[in-house]
Design a protein around this motif. Structure first.
Motif, PDB file in Angstrom:
ATOM      1  N   ILE A 130       0.836  -1.206   0.000  1.00 47.21           N
ATOM      2  CA  ILE A 130       0.000   0.000   0.000  1.00 47.21           C
ATOM      3  C   ILE A 130       0.870   1.255   0.000  1.00 47.21           C
ATOM      4  N   SER A 131       1.902   1.281   0.846  1.00 45.27           N
ATOM      5  CA  SER A 131       2.746   2.479   0.902  1.00 45.27           C
ATOM      6  C   SER A 131       3.565   2.654  -0.377  1.00 45.27           C
ATOM      7  N   THR A 132       3.932   1.562  -1.040  1.00 54.69           N
ATOM      8  CA  THR A 132       4.627   1.665  -2.327  1.00 54.69           C
ATOM      9  C   THR A 132       3.718   2.299  -3.366  1.00 54.69           C
ATOM     10  N   VAL A 133       2.463   1.873  -3.401  1.00 54.17           N
ATOM     11  CA  VAL A 133       1.492   2.457  -4.335  1.00 54.17           C
ATOM     12  C   VAL A 133       1.258   3.927  -3.995  1.00 54.17           C
ATOM     13  N   GLU A 134       1.100   4.216  -2.709  1.00 52.73           N
ATOM     14  CA  GLU A 134       0.851   5.596  -2.293  1.00 52.73           C
ATOM     15  C   GLU A 134       2.006   6.516  -2.684  1.00 52.73           C
ATOM     16  N   SER A 135       3.236   6.059  -2.474  1.00 47.57           N
ATOM     17  CA  SER A 135       4.403   6.858  -2.858  1.00 47.57           C
ATOM     18  C   SER A 135       4.452   7.092  -4.364  1.00 47.57           C
ATOM     19  N   ALA A 136       4.121   6.058  -5.128  1.00 47.40           N
ATOM     20  CA  ALA A 136       4.130   6.192  -6.588  1.00 47.40           C
ATOM     21  C   ALA A 136       3.071   7.187  -7.064  1.00 47.40           C
ATOM     22  N   LEU A 137       1.899   7.136  -6.469  1.00 48.81           N
ATOM     23  CA  LEU A 137       0.832   8.069  -6.849  1.00 48.81           C
ATOM     24  C   LEU A 137       1.199   9.496  -6.452  1.00 48.81           C
ATOM     25  N   ARG A 138       1.776   9.636  -5.268  1.00 44.92           N
ATOM     26  CA  ARG A 138       2.183  10.963  -4.794  1.00 44.92           C
ATOM     27  C   ARG A 138       3.285  11.546  -5.685  1.00 44.92           C
ATOM     28  N   ALA A 139       4.202  10.701  -6.153  1.00 42.70           N
ATOM     29  CA  ALA A 139       5.287  11.169  -7.021  1.00 42.70           C
ATOM     30  C   ALA A 139       4.760  11.725  -8.334  1.00 42.70           C
ATOM     31  N   ARG A 140       3.589  11.284  -8.741  1.00 39.58           N
ATOM     32  CA  ARG A 140       2.957  11.797  -9.961  1.00 39.58           C
ATOM     33  C   ARG A 140       2.035  12.972  -9.642  1.00 39.58           C
ATOM     34  N   SER A 141       2.145  13.482  -8.419  1.00 33.68           N
ATOM     35  CA  SER A 141       1.340  14.608  -7.949  1.00 33.68           C
ATOM     36  C   SER A 141      -0.147  14.305  -7.954  1.00 33.68           C
ATOM     37  N   LEU A 142      -0.492  13.033  -7.747  1.00 35.25           N
ATOM     38  CA  LEU A 142      -1.898  12.673  -7.624  1.00 35.25           C
ATOM     39  C   LEU A 142      -2.296  12.817  -6.168  1.00 35.25           C
ATOM     40  N   ASP A 143      -3.430  13.430  -5.958  1.00 32.28           N
ATOM     41  CA  ASP A 143      -3.941  13.573  -4.602  1.00 32.28           C
ATOM     42  C   ASP A 143      -4.345  12.181  -4.140  1.00 32.28           C
ATOM     43  N   THR A 144      -3.646  11.665  -3.165  1.00 34.39           N
ATOM     44  CA  THR A 144      -3.896  10.284  -2.763  1.00 34.39           C
ATOM     45  C   THR A 144      -3.976  10.162  -1.248  1.00 34.39           C
ATOM     46  N   ASP A 145      -4.501   9.058  -0.817  1.00 32.09           N
ATOM     47  CA  ASP A 145      -4.548   8.718   0.593  1.00 32.09           C
ATOM     48  C   ASP A 145      -4.457   7.200   0.692  1.00 32.09           C
ATOM     49  N   GLU A 146      -4.410   6.708   1.898  1.00 31.50           N
ATOM     50  CA  GLU A 146      -4.242   5.268   2.074  1.00 31.50           C
ATOM     51  C   GLU A 146      -5.401   4.487   1.470  1.00 31.50           C
ATOM     52  N   GLU A 147      -6.615   5.028   1.557  1.00 32.51           N
ATOM     53  CA  GLU A 147      -7.774   4.308   1.031  1.00 32.51           C
ATOM     54  C   GLU A 147      -7.695   4.151  -0.488  1.00 32.51           C
ATOM     55  N   LEU A 148      -7.302   5.211  -1.197  1.00 29.17           N
ATOM     56  CA  LEU A 148      -7.156   5.118  -2.649  1.00 29.17           C
ATOM     57  C   LEU A 148      -6.029   4.163  -3.008  1.00 29.17           C
ATOM     58  N   SER A 149      -4.932   4.261  -2.308  1.00 26.14           N
ATOM     59  CA  SER A 149      -3.796   3.370  -2.567  1.00 26.14           C
ATOM     60  C   SER A 149      -4.182   1.917  -2.319  1.00 26.14           C
ATOM     61  N   ARG A 150      -4.937   1.680  -1.268  1.00 23.93           N
ATOM     62  CA  ARG A 150      -5.409   0.325  -0.964  1.00 23.93           C
ATOM     63  C   ARG A 150      -6.326  -0.177  -2.074  1.00 23.93           C
ATOM     64  N   ALA A 151      -7.200   0.695  -2.568  1.00 26.33           N
ATOM     65  CA  ALA A 151      -8.126   0.297  -3.635  1.00 26.33           C
ATOM     66  C   ALA A 151      -7.370  -0.032  -4.925  1.00 26.33           C
ATOM     67  N   VAL A 152      -6.368   0.791  -5.259  1.00 27.00           N
ATOM     68  CA  VAL A 152      -5.568   0.549  -6.465  1.00 27.00           C
ATOM     69  C   VAL A 152      -4.809  -0.762  -6.322  1.00 27.00           C
ATOM     70  N   PHE A 153      -4.182  -0.972  -5.164  1.00 26.21           N
ATOM     71  CA  PHE A 153      -3.453  -2.219  -4.976  1.00 26.21           C
ATOM     72  C   PHE A 153      -4.393  -3.420  -4.998  1.00 26.21           C
ATOM     73  N   ALA A 154      -5.565  -3.295  -4.363  1.00 33.66           N
ATOM     74  CA  ALA A 154      -6.530  -4.402  -4.347  1.00 33.66           C
ATOM     75  C   ALA A 154      -6.965  -4.771  -5.763  1.00 33.66           C
ATOM     76  N   ALA A 155      -7.143  -3.768  -6.612  1.00 33.76           N
ATOM     77  CA  ALA A 155      -7.507  -4.039  -8.004  1.00 33.76           C
ATOM     78  C   ALA A 155      -6.400  -4.838  -8.692  1.00 33.76           C
ATOM     79  N   LEU A 156      -5.156  -4.415  -8.519  1.00 34.68           N
ATOM     80  CA  LEU A 156      -4.038  -5.133  -9.133  1.00 34.68           C
ATOM     81  C   LEU A 156      -3.878  -6.531  -8.547  1.00 34.68           C
ATOM     82  N   ASP A 157      -4.009  -6.644  -7.240  1.00 33.72           N
ATOM     83  CA  ASP A 157      -3.874  -7.929  -6.563  1.00 33.72           C
ATOM     84  C   ASP A 157      -4.931  -8.902  -7.086  1.00 33.72           C
ATOM     85  N   GLY A 158      -6.156  -8.425  -7.171  1.00 37.49           N
ATOM     86  CA  GLY A 158      -7.240  -9.265  -7.687  1.00 37.49           C
ATOM     87  C   GLY A 158      -7.029  -9.656  -9.137  1.00 37.49           C
ATOM     88  N   LEU A 159      -6.535  -8.728  -9.937  1.00 37.46           N
ATOM     89  CA  LEU A 159      -6.263  -9.035 -11.339  1.00 37.46           C
ATOM     90  C   LEU A 159      -5.152 -10.072 -11.472  1.00 37.46           C
TER      91      LEU A 159
END
Length: 197
Positions: A130-159
């Motif tokens: 989750i923190s790896t995803v959050e850092s990557a999103l933040r580096a792209r200047s995307l407004d992110t939080d743990e919940e969004l990062s968790r959702a993005v990771f969950a989507a990838l994990d499920g895929l």
């Protein structure tokens, strides 16, 4: 096989044992995990398990940590914010090259339902994802939080679970790219809302 005849350089036996755990658990599940099955797969004496890890439980915990870090490194998860065709291809190539690494982690997640003592370890290690995803999103200047990062990771994990279970790389690749498009739309919408448009 004796320790004398094996003579692995320091650290090689440890890594060989963790790689063997990944293979055994991916193939047979945790029920197939024994001192002998791991040592046999690693090609070392089973006494190396207690020497390096203290117990089979210690070996399992160390292997899970090792597998998560390897997975983060090898899948290129730190580039998750790109969500382009290159990222999708690299992700699928990585999982295809070493499916046991992901299967081991999925097996451990299921086992945590039966062994609650594993939950804290898995929660901490999945927090690394989750923190790896959050850092990557933040580096792209995307407004992110743990919940969004968790959702993005969950989507990838499920895929990736679907990919390992059903195959069909073209559909999974398209879905990974689609997650990125949804993220971009969300970022655009957030930016518009913040600007009062």
């Amino acid at each position: 096989m004796s320790l004398e005849s094996q003579r692995l350089p320091y650290g090689d036996g440890r890594d060989a044992l963790m790689a063997a755990v990944v293979d055994v658990v991916a193939e047979k599940g945790l029920r197939g995990l024994t001192y002998r099955s791991v040592a046999g797969r690693a090609g070392v004496n089973h006494t190396l398990i207690t020497h390096h890890f203290g117990s089979i439980e210690g070996l399992l915990a160390a292997t899970l940590e090792w597998a998560v870090q390897r997975s983060i490194d090898e899948t290129g998860l730190a580039r998750v914010a790109d969500f382009d065709e290159q990222f999708a291809d690299a992700l699928l190539d990585s999982v295809s090259a070493e499916p046991e690494l992901q299967l081991f982690q999925f097996e451990m997640l299921l086992e945590a339902r039966r062994q609650p003592e594993l939950r804290a370890l898995l929660d901490r290690l999945y927090g690394n994802y989750i923190s790896t995803v959050e850092s990557a999103l933040r580096a792209r200047s995307l407004d992110t939080d743990e919940e969004l990062s968790r959702a993005v990771f969950a989507a990838l994990d499920g895929l990736m679970l679907q990919f390992l279970t059903f195959g069909n790389p073209a559909k999974i690749r398209a879905a990974v790219i689609q997650v990125g498009r949804l993220l971009e739309r969300s970022a655009t919408a957030s930016g518009a809302n913040a600007a009062g448009l």
